[in-house]
Design a protein around this motif. Structure first.
Motif, PDB file in Angstrom:
ATOM      1  N   SER A  23      25.887  37.813 -15.264  1.00 23.07           N
ATOM      2  CA  SER A  23      25.685  36.404 -14.985  1.00 23.07           C
ATOM      3  C   SER A  23      24.689  35.810 -15.971  1.00 23.07           C
ATOM      4  N   GLN A  24      24.922  34.596 -16.347  1.00 22.91           N
ATOM      5  CA  GLN A  24      24.088  33.927 -17.325  1.00 22.91           C
ATOM      6  C   GLN A  24      23.329  32.784 -16.654  1.00 22.91           C
ATOM      7  N   PRO A  89      25.630  41.947 -12.340  1.00 23.47           N
ATOM      8  CA  PRO A  89      26.520  41.032 -11.620  1.00 23.47           C
ATOM      9  C   PRO A  89      25.720  40.343 -10.513  1.00 23.47           C
ATOM     10  N   ASP A  90      26.252  39.262 -10.009  1.00 22.13           N
ATOM     11  CA  ASP A  90      25.559  38.542  -8.946  1.00 22.13           C
ATOM     12  C   ASP A  90      25.856  39.133  -7.572  1.00 22.13           C
ATOM     13  N   SER A 105      16.737  52.618  -5.544  1.00 22.69           N
ATOM     14  CA  SER A 105      16.382  52.287  -6.922  1.00 22.69           C
ATOM     15  C   SER A 105      15.467  51.071  -7.011  1.00 22.69           C
ATOM     16  N   GLY A 106      15.394  50.306  -5.908  1.00 22.47           N
ATOM     17  CA  GLY A 106      14.580  49.105  -5.907  1.00 22.47           C
ATOM     18  C   GLY A 106      15.249  47.915  -6.547  1.00 22.47           C
ATOM     19  N   GLY A 107      16.522  48.058  -6.927  1.00 24.01           N
ATOM     20  CA  GLY A 107      17.198  46.974  -7.627  1.00 24.01           C
ATOM     21  C   GLY A 107      18.107  46.127  -6.772  1.00 24.01           C
ATOM     22  N   VAL A 108      18.043  46.291  -5.439  1.00 21.48           N
ATOM     23  CA  VAL A 108      18.922  45.541  -4.537  1.00 21.48           C
ATOM     24  C   VAL A 108      18.085  44.561  -3.720  1.00 21.48           C
ATOM     25  N   LYS A 109      18.538  43.341  -3.622  1.00 19.12           N
ATOM     26  CA  LYS A 109      17.800  42.294  -2.908  1.00 19.12           C
ATOM     27  C   LYS A 109      17.838  42.519  -1.399  1.00 19.12           C
ATOM     28  N   ASP A 110      16.702  42.350  -0.767  1.00 18.41           N
ATOM     29  CA  ASP A 110      16.585  42.434   0.682  1.00 18.41           C
ATOM     30  C   ASP A 110      17.118  41.140   1.297  1.00 18.41           C
ATOM     31  N   SER A 313      20.169  39.742 -10.610  1.00 20.31           N
ATOM     32  CA  SER A 313      21.022  38.556 -10.666  1.00 20.31           C
ATOM     33  C   SER A 313      20.178  37.333 -11.003  1.00 20.31           C
ATOM     34  N   ALA A 314      20.726  36.465 -11.819  1.00 17.72           N
ATOM     35  CA  ALA A 314      20.011  35.239 -12.189  1.00 17.72           C
ATOM     36  C   ALA A 314      20.219  34.131 -11.170  1.00 17.72           C
ATOM     37  N   HIS A 315      21.072  34.380 -10.156  1.00 18.09           N
ATOM     38  CA  HIS A 315      21.447  33.312  -9.228  1.00 18.09           C
ATOM     39  C   HIS A 315      21.440  33.824  -7.788  1.00 18.09           C
TER      40      HIS A 315
END
Length: 416
Positions: A23-24, A89-90, A105-110, A313-315
């Motif tokens: 995502s941009q 990816p978003d 991994s700590g890379g997933v949004k709660d 994710s940027a969004h």
């Protein structure tokens, strides 16, 4: 909208992790935000995705969806790499038992703060529980599938059986009655460990337990041993091999020969049987795996998928809107009818009541469970001491001793 399939998905994934192809970020003046969504191959049809995308973009004119179809083979490495990068990816579809591995991994949004809005109190336990790690909801349930009993109606009728069994004891008696002459009462391979898991849970046992942050194997508890003993009794009423699983040989091919009365499978397995033997079309029925009492089906393993939003994710807000739509009533109902899946909410089970196989699956889904949500559980499945334990018991080894060995192996792996 854009769909990327087949080998192109691999190229897209590589570009995403190595070259920032996800995502941009965008200025409002640049037009709609592009949201990248990873969906697994064959999870849903292209027509479903096209309908969803068209409706979503109509409702959210400031967003464009870029749906990229991913292959299951190697997906763990690709998702892990994406979560660890600066871009991702978003939204990503992941297997429900994979959430713990990715969340570690700590890379997933709660997404705990969104559970109420998404009617999480109504989610299927087998999807919701593995998405919840240390009290936080990282995975949002998308769809479920679980095993039922597929049976040959002609063989039931010839044996004078007019209705499927409702309890375990009735099931054993029915299967014994069917098991005569050239007919196998049930084809149950010795290493169908997902089925065993349901029996263990039904008797109050666990595959593994966590205490104080430490996991240990639990197949040696009295309750878990009771579940294994029921498996042993049922398996003995057929000619299934004791040292292999349902893939060796493919149990659909065995069932298609017409001399097996029952198999345990997801309902979609009936379609494979009918393709192998068209004469069986219309002659196959379904019922939920019976429980200890007639008031509810047995506990059962729930497979399926959750949706996650990467921290990279940027969004985040826009990504949540995608998750909210896919997990909401409209598209849950559409997907259930299209794919014969169980919706993520128990209150939506009525959507598929006119489909016998899916209705049987939905009835059992309320008792659904998932494998232990340790990040190391995937490593347990890789060597799978549970399968070895099952074969040992079925071939005459002392159950308690074999269970202790398997539990010790699980404990060692989960602690590594």
């Amino acid at each position: 909208m854009r769909f990327i399939a087949g080998s192109a998905a691999l190229a897209a994934a590589f570009a995403l992790t190595a070259c920032g192809g996800g995502s941009q970020s965008s200025d409002p003046d640049d037009g709609p935000q592009k949201l990248t969504v990873w969906i697994m191959k064959d999870s849903v049809t292209d027509d479903f995705l096209a309908r969803f995308t068209q409706d979503f973009e109509k409702q959210h004119k400031d967003m464009d969806l870029d749906i990229q179809i991913q292959e299951w083979d190697g997906i763990g490495e690709r998702v892990t790499a994406a979560l660890a990068g600066n871009d991702a990816p978003d939204v990503i579809e992941v297997g429900n038992t994979q959430v713990a591995q990715y969340a570690a991994s700590g890379g997933v949004k709660d997404l705990s703060g969104k559970v109420g809005e998404l009617q999480g109190a109504d989610w299927l336990p087998g999807l919701a529980e593995p998405g919840k790690i240390d009290g936080k909801q990282y995975g949002i349930p998308w769809y479920a599938a679980n095993r039922v009993v597929i049976y040959n109606k002609d063989l039931f009728a010839k044996a004078g059986i007019t209705a499927p069994p409702k309890t375990r004891d009735e099931w054993l008696a029915t299967t014994a009655k069917l098991n005569r002459g050239a007919t196998q009462g049930i084809y149950l391979p010795g290493q169908n460990w997902y089925t065993l898991a349901g029996f263990v849970w039904e008797d109050g046992g666990e595959l593994a337990e966590e205490s104080g942050g430490t996991w240990r194997g639990a197949l040696d508890s009295p309750e878990a041993l009771s579940g294994m003993d029921f498996y042993r009794q049922l398996q003995a009423l057929g000619k299934g091999p004791k040292d292999s699983d349902e893939a060796k040989p493919p149990q659909a091919e065995v069932f298609a020969k017409g001399d097996v009365a029952q198999v345990i499978s997801v309902p979609g397995g009936a379609k494979i049987v009918e393709e192998a033997n068209p004469a069986l079309k219309g002659k196959l029925g379904f019922f939920s795996i019976p429980g200890r009492t007639a008031d509810r089906p047995s506990a059962t393993f729930t497979g399926g998928s959750d949706l996650i939003v990467p921290e990279a994710s940027a969004h985040h807000d826009a990504a949540y809107e995608v998750v909210k739509a896919l997990a909401g009533e409209k598209w849950q109902s559409d997907m259930a009818r299209t794919m014969s899946y169980v919706p993520n909410r128990t209150s939506l089970a009525h959507v598929i009541q006119d489909n016998e196989g899916t209705a049987a699956m939905a009835a059992a889904a309320a008792q659904g469970r998932a494998t232990p949500n340790s990040p190391q559980w995937a490593a347990v499945e890789a060597t799978n001491p549970i399968k070895q334990y099952m074969t040992a018991v079925l071939t005459g080894d002392d159950p308690a001793t074999a269970a202790k060995g398997a539990s010790d192996s699980i404990t060692k792996t989960l602690g590594s």
